[in-house]
Design a protein around this motif. Sequence first.
Motif, mmCIF file in Angstrom:
data_model
loop_
_atom_site.group_PDB
_atom_site.id
_atom_site.type_symbol
_atom_site.label_atom_id
_atom_site.label_comp_id
_atom_site.label_asym_id
_atom_site.label_seq_id
_atom_site.Cartn_x
_atom_site.Cartn_y
_atom_site.Cartn_z
ATOM 1 N N GLY A 96 84.031 -6.554 -76.311
ATOM 2 C CA GLY A 96 85.444 -6.830 -76.104
ATOM 3 C C GLY A 96 85.577 -7.620 -74.252
ATOM 4 O O GLY A 96 85.337 -5.973 -73.693
ATOM 5 N N TYR A 97 86.300 -7.593 -73.402
ATOM 6 C CA TYR A 97 87.161 -7.559 -72.748
ATOM 7 C C TYR A 97 89.023 -7.261 -72.989
ATOM 8 O O TYR A 97 89.342 -7.923 -73.392
ATOM 9 N N ASP A 98 89.287 -5.922 -71.755
ATOM 10 C CA ASP A 98 90.521 -5.748 -71.686
ATOM 11 C C ASP A 98 90.457 -6.668 -70.537
ATOM 12 O O ASP A 98 90.991 -5.461 -69.081
ATOM 13 N N THR B 83 88.765 -3.746 -68.403
ATOM 14 C CA THR B 83 88.294 -2.803 -69.509
ATOM 15 C C THR B 83 87.157 -3.070 -70.299
ATOM 16 O O THR B 83 87.609 -4.013 -70.975
ATOM 17 N N ILE B 84 85.661 -3.134 -70.447
ATOM 18 C CA ILE B 84 84.241 -3.852 -70.900
ATOM 19 C C ILE B 84 84.522 -3.146 -72.170
ATOM 20 O O ILE B 84 83.470 -1.887 -71.487
ATOM 21 N N THR B 85 84.264 -2.670 -73.185
ATOM 22 C CA THR B 85 83.715 -1.949 -74.551
ATOM 23 C C THR B 85 82.624 -2.517 -74.877
ATOM 24 O O THR B 85 82.345 -4.403 -75.222
ATOM 25 N N ALA B 86 81.143 -2.614 -74.682
ATOM 26 C CA ALA B 86 80.235 -2.630 -75.048
ATOM 27 C C ALA B 86 79.243 -1.638 -75.460
ATOM 28 O O ALA B 86 79.549 -0.404 -75.766
ATOM 29 N N THR B 87 77.966 -2.272 -76.195
ATOM 30 C CA THR B 87 76.860 -1.426 -77.640
ATOM 31 C C THR B 87 76.245 -1.428 -76.349
ATOM 32 O O THR B 87 75.343 -2.245 -75.832
ATOM 33 N N ALA B 88 74.849 -0.157 -75.661
ATOM 34 C CA ALA B 88 74.284 -0.199 -74.885
ATOM 35 C C ALA B 88 72.560 -0.947 -76.342
ATOM 36 O O ALA B 88 72.618 -0.243 -77.407
ATOM 37 N N THR B 89 72.090 -1.726 -75.564
ATOM 38 C CA THR B 89 70.758 -2.532 -76.612
ATOM 39 C C THR B 89 69.598 -1.495 -76.044
ATOM 40 O O THR B 89 68.768 -1.993 -76.410
ATOM 41 N N THR C 139 84.921 -11.058 -78.074
ATOM 42 C CA THR C 139 86.931 -10.801 -77.576
ATOM 43 C C THR C 139 87.827 -10.733 -76.140
ATOM 44 O O THR C 139 86.586 -10.053 -76.168
ATOM 45 N N PHE C 140 88.986 -11.323 -76.380
ATOM 46 C CA PHE C 140 89.551 -10.992 -75.079
ATOM 47 C C PHE C 140 90.678 -10.732 -74.945
ATOM 48 O O PHE C 140 91.266 -11.655 -76.076
ATOM 49 N N ARG C 141 90.934 -10.027 -74.512
ATOM 50 C CA ARG C 141 92.024 -9.845 -74.122
ATOM 51 C C ARG C 141 93.853 -9.633 -72.467
ATOM 52 O O ARG C 141 92.268 -9.080 -72.113
#
Length: 478
Positions: free
Chosen positions: A61-63, A80-86, A190-192
């Motif tokens: 998601g991006y905020d 604020t960029i919420t991610a999961t490290a791969t 997702t985008f906010r």
Amino acid sequence: MTFSPQRLLLCCLALTLTGCTGPADDAEEPLPTVTKPFHGAVGAGDPYYPTQGNGGYDVRGYDIDISYNPNSQHLKGEATITATATQQLSRFNLDLRGFDVKSVFVNGDRAAFTRMREHELVITPAKRVENGEELVTRVRYSGKPTSTDEDELATVGWLTTSSGGSYALGEPHSASFWYPVNETPRDKATFRLSARVPEGWVAVSIGKQKSKRTEDGWTTYTWEDTNPAASYVTTVAIDKFTVERSRLDDGTPVLSAYAPGQESKRELEARNGEIIDFLSSKFGPYPQDTAGGIYMSDSISFALETQGRPTYASWADLDTVVHEYAHQWYGNSVTIESWSDMCLNECFASYSEWLWAEAKQGMDLDQYYLNKVDELAGDDSFWADKLHKMGAGNEFDGMYGKSKLAMHALRRKVGDDVFDQVLREWAREHRHSNASWPEFERFVSDRADVELAEFFDVWFRGEEIPPDEHLYPGTLRP
């Protein structure tokens, strides 16, 4: 995306004079996929745009929080960029064009950063991020947003209007011109957005409007789309809009914004419900949570399927609205894996114009097709456009002309029952995910009782008019 008739004519002339182009030849030097074992890849793996996007993480998601003053054209932002490290990450990149980056924090700790080439923000966290770990990156930045005319058919990025407003628009690039992003369609999120503008101005984006508040001469608009979106179908448009709200019959909220002088477009917007109902009968349930449109006052050369709320130029007509809404299934919900797969977006959206004309205007598509083939039979440049594996910079060639003929020929090749089944099942099985054109070819072939390998080759990868057996399949036979 839809291009203006004038722009398409200019592009055809340009291609005739200059020929097709290959990958951009102005890259500084070849880039490795991975620079060190724990560095996220520079690029997401698309051979057409090897430095677009990044590797090593998956954004959830991006905020985005911005303040923009149209008078000074200055933007201040915090993303604020919420991610999961791969993978394990000692360093990773985001895409950001221009701006002065003030600070970067990763998982709450200040991170080191540097800039590389025209769009890479290279981030080194204070602590290594482990594979599978949550990765929360906060970037503060400011400056005057920019645009580029390097994309083949249009100026993209941060665009300004004659009324003093601004909007972010473009394909394949646009998001990195106003916020840090993993700019690849492979990483939907997702985008906010919270957009703060001087009182009297209106900021419109994708998704649902969550709030509006005015304080100290500034108004903040907050928007949120919980469906995953490719970054190029996110936007913000700032102008002195007239905003109108309504609902579709099923309760879906509709928000339409008209820039000064565009109020006459209400006639087009009044047909939103009819258009969505018709396309739903072809493609299945509407996949977005919102509807509406953003009508800009300038005559830019294209319209774009910004998610759940397309953005239109002043020349937009009914066919344009049908086209951009078809993209809400084909392009936005089902998103391309690579830019060579562009037919998954544009072939379907372009053919939807013919489906609309057939259903609403009584057009005999078989006869229309035959007339077009006769008209264009000797036009070698028309048939030379590839619809798949077209080469970097040529992604839109043929997408608004040859694609319609190709899709109608496919429909007649497999028959209406299979074609209708494919339109609905493909959209359902790949809802809010990514897919490729070769996957689509296999998907159709598995449902058809005719051999399609040669048909797909001559129509979608061929550079000449198809032989008669594929040019006149089924009821198209003379």
